[in-house]
Design a protein around this motif. Structure first.
Motif, mmCIF file in Angstrom:
data_model
loop_
_atom_site.group_PDB
_atom_site.id
_atom_site.type_symbol
_atom_site.label_atom_id
_atom_site.label_comp_id
_atom_site.label_asym_id
_atom_site.label_seq_id
_atom_site.Cartn_x
_atom_site.Cartn_y
_atom_site.Cartn_z
ATOM 1 N N ARG A 62 2.645 8.843 -10.929
ATOM 2 C CA ARG A 62 1.835 8.798 -12.152
ATOM 3 C C ARG A 62 1.326 10.179 -12.537
ATOM 4 N N GLU A 63 1.124 11.042 -11.546
ATOM 5 C CA GLU A 63 0.546 12.363 -11.807
ATOM 6 C C GLU A 63 1.574 13.401 -12.245
ATOM 7 N N ILE A 92 3.793 0.211 -6.540
ATOM 8 C CA ILE A 92 3.994 1.293 -7.514
ATOM 9 C C ILE A 92 3.507 0.852 -8.891
ATOM 10 N N GLU A 142 1.689 1.804 -3.508
ATOM 11 C CA GLU A 142 0.561 2.402 -4.234
ATOM 12 C C GLU A 142 0.527 3.918 -4.052
ATOM 13 N N GLU A 143 0.797 4.369 -2.820
ATOM 14 C CA GLU A 143 0.811 5.816 -2.545
ATOM 15 C C GLU A 143 1.912 6.504 -3.356
ATOM 16 N N ARG A 188 0.828 -1.217 0.000
ATOM 17 C CA ARG A 188 0.000 0.000 0.000
ATOM 18 C C ARG A 188 0.856 1.258 0.000
ATOM 19 N N GLY A 239 3.356 5.383 -6.089
ATOM 20 C CA GLY A 239 3.034 5.287 -7.507
ATOM 21 C C GLY A 239 1.975 6.276 -7.942
ATOM 22 N N ALA A 240 0.970 6.490 -7.086
ATOM 23 C CA ALA A 240 -0.088 7.447 -7.420
ATOM 24 C C ALA A 240 0.488 8.841 -7.592
ATOM 25 N N TRP A 241 1.432 9.217 -6.711
ATOM 26 C CA TRP A 241 2.097 10.512 -6.872
ATOM 27 C C TRP A 241 2.901 10.541 -8.174
ATOM 28 N N SER A 245 1.358 -1.267 -9.710
ATOM 29 C CA SER A 245 -0.076 -1.559 -9.804
ATOM 30 C C SER A 245 -0.897 -0.373 -10.295
ATOM 31 N N VAL A 246 -0.372 0.829 -10.172
ATOM 32 C CA VAL A 246 -1.143 2.007 -10.597
ATOM 33 C C VAL A 246 -0.828 2.398 -12.037
#
Length: 377
Positions: A112-113, A138, A105-106, A102, A108-110, A140-141
Protein backbone atom coordinates in the motif's frame (compact mmCIF):
# COMPACT_ATOMS: atom_id res chain seq x y z
CA UNK A 1 9.00 -2.02 -22.54
CA UNK A 2 11.59 -4.35 -24.01
CA UNK A 3 11.93 -7.94 -22.84
CA UNK A 4 14.46 -10.77 -23.13
CA UNK A 5 13.43 -14.37 -22.27
CA UNK A 6 16.02 -16.60 -20.59
CA UNK A 7 16.38 -20.34 -20.00
CA UNK A 8 18.99 -22.55 -18.35
CA UNK A 9 19.40 -26.14 -17.25
CA UNK A 10 21.93 -25.46 -14.50
CA UNK A 11 22.64 -22.47 -12.23
CA UNK A 12 25.72 -21.66 -14.32
CA UNK A 13 23.74 -21.78 -17.57
CA UNK A 14 21.15 -19.49 -16.04
CA UNK A 15 23.71 -16.88 -15.01
CA UNK A 16 25.32 -17.07 -18.46
CA UNK A 17 21.87 -16.51 -20.00
CA UNK A 18 21.32 -13.50 -17.73
CA UNK A 19 24.60 -11.96 -18.83
CA UNK A 20 24.07 -12.69 -22.51
CA UNK A 21 20.71 -10.97 -22.99
CA UNK A 22 20.36 -8.43 -25.75
CA UNK A 23 18.78 -5.73 -23.56
CA UNK A 24 21.06 -2.74 -23.04
CA UNK A 25 19.97 -1.98 -19.48
CA UNK A 26 17.66 -4.49 -17.80
CA UNK A 27 16.00 -3.12 -14.68
CA UNK A 28 13.93 -6.12 -13.51
CA UNK A 29 14.01 -9.90 -13.83
CA UNK A 30 11.65 -12.72 -12.99
CA UNK A 31 12.72 -16.39 -12.79
CA UNK A 32 10.85 -19.66 -12.23
CA UNK A 33 13.09 -22.60 -11.39
CA UNK A 34 12.95 -26.28 -10.56
CA UNK A 35 14.27 -27.13 -7.07
CA UNK A 36 16.61 -29.48 -8.96
CA UNK A 37 18.51 -26.36 -9.99
CA UNK A 38 19.53 -25.55 -6.37
CA UNK A 39 17.57 -22.43 -5.48
CA UNK A 40 19.96 -21.24 -2.73
CA UNK A 41 22.81 -21.35 -5.27
CA UNK A 42 20.78 -19.35 -7.78
CA UNK A 43 19.95 -16.79 -5.11
CA UNK A 44 23.62 -16.40 -4.21
CA UNK A 45 24.60 -16.00 -7.87
CA UNK A 46 21.96 -13.28 -8.26
CA UNK A 47 23.92 -11.13 -5.79
CA UNK A 48 26.18 -10.29 -8.75
CA UNK A 49 23.26 -9.04 -10.86
CA UNK A 50 22.85 -5.23 -10.71
CA UNK A 51 19.03 -5.17 -10.90
CA UNK A 52 16.33 -6.83 -8.74
CA UNK A 53 15.16 -10.33 -9.63
CA UNK A 54 12.03 -11.97 -8.19
CA UNK A 55 11.53 -15.71 -8.44
CA UNK A 56 10.12 -18.93 -7.06
CA UNK A 57 10.47 -22.68 -7.39
CA UNK A 58 8.22 -24.50 -9.84
CA UNK A 59 6.71 -27.81 -10.87
CA UNK A 60 7.52 -27.34 -14.53
CA UNK A 61 8.62 -24.27 -16.44
CA UNK A 62 6.95 -22.46 -19.34
CA UNK A 63 8.62 -20.42 -22.08
CA UNK A 64 6.93 -19.83 -25.42
CA UNK A 65 10.14 -19.11 -27.34
CA UNK A 66 11.79 -22.52 -26.77
CA UNK A 67 12.20 -24.33 -30.09
CA UNK A 68 11.52 -27.71 -28.46
CA UNK A 69 8.16 -26.60 -27.07
CA UNK A 70 6.87 -24.31 -24.34
CA UNK A 71 7.04 -26.78 -21.42
CA UNK A 72 10.26 -27.88 -19.73
CA UNK A 73 11.11 -29.63 -16.48
CA UNK A 74 14.12 -29.60 -14.13
CA UNK A 75 15.23 -26.27 -15.55
CA UNK A 76 14.82 -22.53 -15.02
CA UNK A 77 13.12 -20.01 -17.21
CA UNK A 78 12.37 -16.33 -16.93
CA UNK A 79 12.49 -12.92 -18.52
CA UNK A 80 14.39 -9.66 -18.15
CA UNK A 81 12.70 -6.36 -18.86
CA UNK A 82 13.45 -2.64 -18.70
CA UNK A 83 10.59 -0.72 -17.08
CA UNK A 84 11.53 2.57 -15.50
CA UNK A 85 13.09 2.02 -12.09
CA UNK A 86 10.52 4.35 -10.53
CA UNK A 87 7.62 2.22 -11.79
CA UNK A 88 8.11 -0.89 -9.62
CA UNK A 89 9.39 -2.18 -6.28
CA UNK A 90 10.44 -5.70 -5.20
CA UNK A 91 10.49 -7.13 -1.69
CA UNK A 92 10.92 -10.54 -0.04
CA UNK A 93 9.05 -11.41 3.15
CA UNK A 94 9.57 -14.24 5.67
CA UNK A 95 6.47 -15.49 7.46
CA UNK A 96 8.39 -16.10 10.70
CA UNK A 97 5.62 -18.08 12.37
CA UNK A 98 2.79 -15.62 11.66
CA UNK A 99 -0.56 -17.05 10.67
CA UNK A 100 -1.29 -16.63 6.97
CA UNK A 101 -3.78 -13.78 7.38
CA UNK A 102 -1.43 -11.66 9.50
CA UNK A 103 1.36 -12.42 7.07
CA UNK A 104 -0.87 -11.05 4.32
CA UNK A 105 -1.50 -7.91 6.36
CA UNK A 106 2.27 -7.34 6.57
CA UNK A 107 2.69 -7.77 2.81
CA UNK A 108 -0.30 -5.56 2.09
CA UNK A 109 0.94 -2.79 4.38
CA UNK A 110 4.21 -2.70 2.43
CA UNK A 111 2.41 -2.79 -0.92
CA UNK A 112 0.00 0.00 0.00
CA UNK A 113 2.90 2.36 0.72
CA UNK A 114 4.67 1.90 -2.62
CA UNK A 115 2.34 3.69 -5.06
CA UNK A 116 -1.02 5.51 -4.96
CA UNK A 117 -2.58 2.89 -7.27
CA UNK A 118 -0.50 -0.31 -7.24
CA UNK A 119 -0.90 -3.69 -8.91
CA UNK A 120 0.97 -6.73 -7.66
CA UNK A 121 2.65 -9.93 -8.79
CA UNK A 122 2.76 -12.21 -5.74
CA UNK A 123 4.76 -15.43 -5.36
CA UNK A 124 4.26 -17.55 -2.21
CA UNK A 125 6.30 -20.40 -0.71
CA UNK A 126 5.57 -22.78 2.15
CA UNK A 127 3.42 -25.90 1.96
CA UNK A 128 1.48 -24.90 5.09
CA UNK A 129 0.67 -21.42 3.80
CA UNK A 130 -3.04 -20.74 3.26
CA UNK A 131 -2.99 -18.75 0.04
CA UNK A 132 -6.53 -17.49 0.44
CA UNK A 133 -5.83 -16.23 3.96
CA UNK A 134 -2.72 -14.38 2.71
CA UNK A 135 -4.79 -12.69 0.01
CA UNK A 136 -7.47 -11.82 2.57
CA UNK A 137 -4.85 -10.22 4.79
CA UNK A 138 -3.45 -8.18 1.90
CA UNK A 139 -6.92 -7.04 0.84
CA UNK A 140 -7.80 -6.01 4.41
CA UNK A 141 -5.44 -3.03 4.32
CA UNK A 142 -7.01 -1.61 1.13
CA UNK A 143 -10.35 0.15 0.81
CA UNK A 144 -11.11 -1.72 -2.45
CA UNK A 145 -9.81 -5.10 -3.59
CA UNK A 146 -6.27 -4.66 -4.95
CA UNK A 147 -5.20 -6.12 -8.28
CA UNK A 148 -3.06 -9.18 -7.50
CA UNK A 149 -1.88 -11.98 -9.77
CA UNK A 150 0.62 -14.72 -9.11
CA UNK A 151 1.08 -18.25 -7.88
CA UNK A 152 2.10 -20.63 -5.14
CA UNK A 153 5.62 -22.00 -5.62
CA UNK A 154 6.03 -25.68 -6.57
CA UNK A 155 8.76 -28.24 -6.06
CA UNK A 156 8.47 -30.64 -9.00
CA UNK A 157 5.39 -32.18 -7.29
CA UNK A 158 7.50 -33.71 -4.51
CA UNK A 159 5.60 -31.63 -1.88
CA UNK A 160 8.65 -31.31 0.37
CA UNK A 161 9.91 -27.72 0.23
CA UNK A 162 9.16 -24.71 -1.95
CA UNK A 163 11.05 -21.43 -2.34
CA UNK A 164 10.74 -17.78 -3.19
CA UNK A 165 13.92 -15.83 -3.82
CA UNK A 166 15.55 -12.56 -4.80
CA UNK A 167 19.14 -11.36 -5.11
CA UNK A 168 21.02 -13.04 -2.25
CA UNK A 169 17.91 -14.03 -0.27
CA UNK A 170 15.45 -16.91 -0.30
CA UNK A 171 12.65 -18.22 1.89
CA UNK A 172 10.97 -21.61 2.18
CA UNK A 173 8.02 -20.03 4.00
CA UNK A 174 7.53 -16.56 2.66
CA UNK A 175 6.65 -14.35 -0.27
CA UNK A 176 8.12 -12.19 -2.99
CA UNK A 177 6.04 -9.31 -4.24
CA UNK A 178 6.54 -7.02 -7.22
CA UNK A 179 4.54 -3.80 -6.88
CA UNK A 180 3.86 -1.92 -10.11
CA UNK A 181 2.73 1.69 -10.41
CA UNK A 182 -0.42 1.49 -12.53
CA UNK A 183 0.14 5.05 -13.72
CA UNK A 184 3.06 3.74 -15.77
CA UNK A 185 2.38 -0.03 -16.05
CA UNK A 186 -0.90 -1.55 -17.17
CA UNK A 187 -1.57 -4.92 -15.51
CA UNK A 188 -4.46 -7.07 -16.75
CA UNK A 189 -5.33 -10.72 -16.40
CA UNK A 190 -7.67 -13.53 -17.35
CA UNK A 191 -8.52 -16.80 -15.61
CA UNK A 192 -10.00 -19.93 -17.12
CA UNK A 193 -10.40 -23.49 -15.89
CA UNK A 194 -12.57 -25.40 -18.36
CA UNK A 195 -13.84 -27.73 -15.63
CA UNK A 196 -17.56 -28.52 -15.75
CA UNK A 197 -19.74 -29.67 -12.89
CA UNK A 198 -21.31 -33.11 -12.70
CA UNK A 199 -24.42 -33.91 -10.69
CA UNK A 200 -26.20 -31.75 -8.18
CA UNK A 201 -25.09 -29.14 -5.68
CA UNK A 202 -23.91 -29.86 -2.14
CA UNK A 203 -23.86 -27.46 0.78
CA UNK A 204 -20.81 -27.29 3.04
CA UNK A 205 -22.47 -27.82 6.41
CA UNK A 206 -19.32 -27.98 8.54
CA UNK A 207 -15.90 -26.57 7.71
CA UNK A 208 -12.96 -24.85 9.35
CA UNK A 209 -10.53 -22.98 7.11
CA UNK A 210 -9.41 -25.37 4.41
CA UNK A 211 -10.89 -28.52 6.03
CA UNK A 212 -14.39 -29.68 5.08
CA UNK A 213 -16.01 -32.06 7.55
CA UNK A 214 -19.54 -32.47 6.20
CA UNK A 215 -21.49 -31.98 2.98
CA UNK A 216 -25.27 -31.91 3.43
CA UNK A 217 -24.56 -33.08 7.01
CA UNK A 218 -22.81 -36.22 5.74
CA UNK A 219 -19.06 -36.92 6.28
CA UNK A 220 -17.32 -35.14 3.41
CA UNK A 221 -14.77 -37.90 2.74
CA UNK A 222 -17.48 -40.55 2.58
CA UNK A 223 -19.56 -38.46 0.17
CA UNK A 224 -16.55 -37.77 -2.07
CA UNK A 225 -15.52 -41.42 -2.24
CA UNK A 226 -19.05 -42.71 -2.79
CA UNK A 227 -19.99 -40.11 -5.40
CA UNK A 228 -16.82 -40.58 -7.45
CA UNK A 229 -16.21 -44.27 -6.68
CA UNK A 230 -12.81 -43.64 -5.10
CA UNK A 231 -10.88 -45.28 -2.25
CA UNK A 232 -8.83 -43.58 0.49
CA UNK A 233 -5.61 -44.50 -1.26
CA UNK A 234 -6.84 -42.86 -4.47
CA UNK A 235 -6.74 -39.44 -2.79
CA UNK A 236 -4.86 -37.19 -3.49
CA UNK A 237 -3.39 -39.13 -6.45
CA UNK A 238 -6.65 -38.99 -8.42
CA UNK A 239 -8.19 -35.91 -6.82
CA UNK A 240 -6.64 -33.67 -9.48
CA UNK A 241 -9.20 -35.17 -11.88
CA UNK A 242 -12.12 -34.49 -9.54
CA UNK A 243 -11.88 -30.97 -8.07
CA UNK A 244 -14.79 -29.20 -6.43
CA UNK A 245 -16.37 -26.14 -8.03
CA UNK A 246 -17.12 -23.65 -5.27
CA UNK A 247 -19.74 -20.98 -5.91
CA UNK A 248 -19.67 -17.90 -3.71
CA UNK A 249 -22.57 -15.68 -2.72
CA UNK A 250 -21.47 -13.07 -5.28
CA UNK A 251 -21.73 -15.79 -8.00
CA UNK A 252 -17.96 -15.94 -8.52
CA UNK A 253 -16.50 -19.43 -8.94
CA UNK A 254 -13.24 -20.95 -7.74
CA UNK A 255 -11.84 -24.48 -8.02
CA UNK A 256 -10.68 -26.44 -4.99
CA UNK A 257 -8.65 -29.68 -5.10
CA UNK A 258 -8.44 -32.06 -2.09
CA UNK A 259 -4.77 -32.41 -1.19
CA UNK A 260 -5.14 -34.90 1.64
CA UNK A 261 -7.71 -36.60 3.85
CA UNK A 262 -8.37 -36.83 7.57
CA UNK A 263 -9.45 -40.47 7.96
CA UNK A 264 -10.30 -40.03 11.65
CA UNK A 265 -12.69 -37.12 11.05
CA UNK A 266 -13.71 -38.41 7.59
CA UNK A 267 -12.79 -34.95 6.28
CA UNK A 268 -11.29 -33.51 3.11
CA UNK A 269 -8.39 -31.04 3.34
CA UNK A 270 -7.84 -28.47 0.57
CA UNK A 271 -5.04 -25.96 -0.07
CA UNK A 272 -7.53 -23.10 -0.14
CA UNK A 273 -10.40 -22.17 2.13
CA UNK A 274 -13.86 -23.68 1.61
CA UNK A 275 -16.26 -21.59 3.73
CA UNK A 276 -18.99 -23.22 5.76
CA UNK A 277 -22.34 -22.59 4.09
CA UNK A 278 -20.91 -22.38 0.57
CA UNK A 279 -22.26 -24.47 -2.30
CA UNK A 280 -20.04 -26.91 -4.19
CA UNK A 281 -20.40 -29.17 -7.20
CA UNK A 282 -18.27 -32.17 -8.08
CA UNK A 283 -16.46 -32.01 -11.40
CA UNK A 284 -14.61 -34.41 -13.63
CA UNK A 285 -11.65 -34.04 -15.95
CA UNK A 286 -12.37 -34.34 -19.65
CA UNK A 287 -8.96 -33.33 -20.97
CA UNK A 288 -9.77 -32.24 -24.50
CA UNK A 289 -12.93 -30.42 -23.40
CA UNK A 290 -10.92 -28.48 -20.80
CA UNK A 291 -8.39 -27.40 -23.43
CA UNK A 292 -11.08 -26.50 -25.98
CA UNK A 293 -12.90 -24.36 -23.43
CA UNK A 294 -9.76 -22.54 -22.30
CA UNK A 295 -8.57 -21.90 -25.86
CA UNK A 296 -11.96 -20.34 -26.62
CA UNK A 297 -11.70 -18.05 -23.59
CA UNK A 298 -8.12 -17.11 -24.45
CA UNK A 299 -9.21 -16.18 -27.97
CA UNK A 300 -12.00 -13.99 -26.58
CA UNK A 301 -9.33 -11.90 -24.81
CA UNK A 302 -7.15 -11.60 -27.92
CA UNK A 303 -7.23 -7.80 -28.14
CA UNK A 304 -5.90 -7.38 -24.59
CA UNK A 305 -3.32 -10.14 -24.97
CA UNK A 306 -2.06 -8.78 -28.29
CA UNK A 307 -1.09 -5.41 -26.84
CA UNK A 308 1.04 -6.82 -23.98
CA UNK A 309 4.78 -6.30 -23.66
CA UNK A 310 5.09 -9.47 -21.54
CA UNK A 311 2.74 -12.35 -20.75
CA UNK A 312 3.13 -14.18 -17.43
CA UNK A 313 1.39 -17.53 -17.00
CA UNK A 314 0.53 -19.22 -13.71
CA UNK A 315 -0.90 -22.65 -14.53
CA UNK A 316 -1.80 -25.29 -11.97
CA UNK A 317 0.54 -28.27 -11.66
CA UNK A 318 -2.52 -30.48 -11.12
CA UNK A 319 -3.97 -29.17 -14.37
CA UNK A 320 -0.75 -30.16 -16.15
CA UNK A 321 -0.96 -33.64 -14.66
CA UNK A 322 -4.63 -33.96 -15.59
CA UNK A 323 -4.30 -33.05 -19.28
CA UNK A 324 -0.65 -33.93 -19.97
CA UNK A 325 1.17 -32.54 -22.96
CA UNK A 326 -2.09 -31.22 -24.37
CA UNK A 327 -1.42 -28.31 -22.02
CA UNK A 328 0.88 -26.96 -24.75
CA UNK A 329 -2.13 -26.25 -26.95
CA UNK A 330 -3.61 -23.69 -24.57
CA UNK A 331 -0.19 -22.21 -23.77
CA UNK A 332 0.53 -21.60 -27.44
CA UNK A 333 -2.98 -20.26 -28.01
CA UNK A 334 -1.99 -17.37 -25.74
CA UNK A 335 1.63 -17.21 -26.91
CA UNK A 336 0.67 -16.89 -30.57
CA UNK A 337 -1.41 -13.77 -29.95
CA UNK A 338 0.88 -10.79 -30.42
CA UNK A 339 4.67 -10.66 -30.34
CA UNK A 340 5.39 -10.58 -26.60
CA UNK A 341 7.06 -13.62 -25.02
CA UNK A 342 5.10 -15.81 -22.62
CA UNK A 343 6.89 -16.95 -19.45
CA UNK A 344 5.49 -18.91 -16.52
CA UNK A 345 5.43 -21.98 -14.34
CA UNK A 346 3.21 -24.77 -13.05
CA UNK A 347 2.11 -23.84 -9.54
CA UNK A 348 0.47 -25.21 -6.41
CA UNK A 349 -2.25 -22.57 -6.63
CA UNK A 350 -2.97 -19.46 -8.67
CA UNK A 351 -3.85 -15.92 -7.62
CA UNK A 352 -6.00 -13.56 -9.63
CA UNK A 353 -8.93 -11.17 -9.69
CA UNK A 354 -12.24 -12.57 -10.90
CA UNK A 355 -14.74 -10.69 -13.05
CA UNK A 356 -16.33 -9.36 -9.85
CA UNK A 357 -13.06 -7.55 -9.06
CA UNK A 358 -12.36 -9.74 -6.03
CA UNK A 359 -8.92 -11.34 -5.80
CA UNK A 360 -9.12 -15.10 -5.18
CA UNK A 361 -6.86 -18.07 -4.59
CA UNK A 362 -7.53 -20.63 -7.32
CA UNK A 363 -6.75 -24.25 -8.17
CA UNK A 364 -6.66 -26.00 -11.56
CA UNK A 365 -6.71 -22.75 -13.53
CA UNK A 366 -4.85 -21.12 -16.40
CA UNK A 367 -4.13 -17.62 -15.09
CA UNK A 368 -2.60 -15.28 -17.64
CA UNK A 369 -1.25 -11.81 -16.84
CA UNK A 370 -0.49 -9.12 -19.39
CA UNK A 371 2.05 -6.40 -18.55
CA UNK A 372 2.11 -3.34 -20.80
CA UNK A 373 4.15 -0.22 -20.17
CA UNK A 374 1.99 2.83 -20.69
CA UNK A 375 3.25 5.04 -23.50
CA UNK A 376 3.98 8.69 -22.87
CA UNK A 377 1.14 10.91 -24.22
Amino acid sequence: MQTAPIHGESPDELIIALRAVSLDSPTLGIIFSSVFMDIPAISRMLETVPYPVAGCSSSGEILSTRSSGPVSELSATGCLMDPGTDSFRVSLFDRNGKDSYRFGEEIGAWGREQFPDPAFILLLSGLSTDGEAVIGGIASVFTVHPLIYGGMAGDDTSFEQTYVFTNGRYSTDGAVMIAFDRRTMNVEGMITSGWRGIGGEWRVTRAEGNTVYTLNDQPALDVYKRYLNLRDEDIPRLSIDFPLILRRADHSVVIRVPTRIDPVEHALVFNGSVPEGSVVTFSSSAGEEIITTSVGEITSHADRIRSADLKLLFSCAARYQAVGRRIGKEIMAAADIGDAPLVGFFSYGEIGNTETGRCEFHNETFTLVMLTQRREP
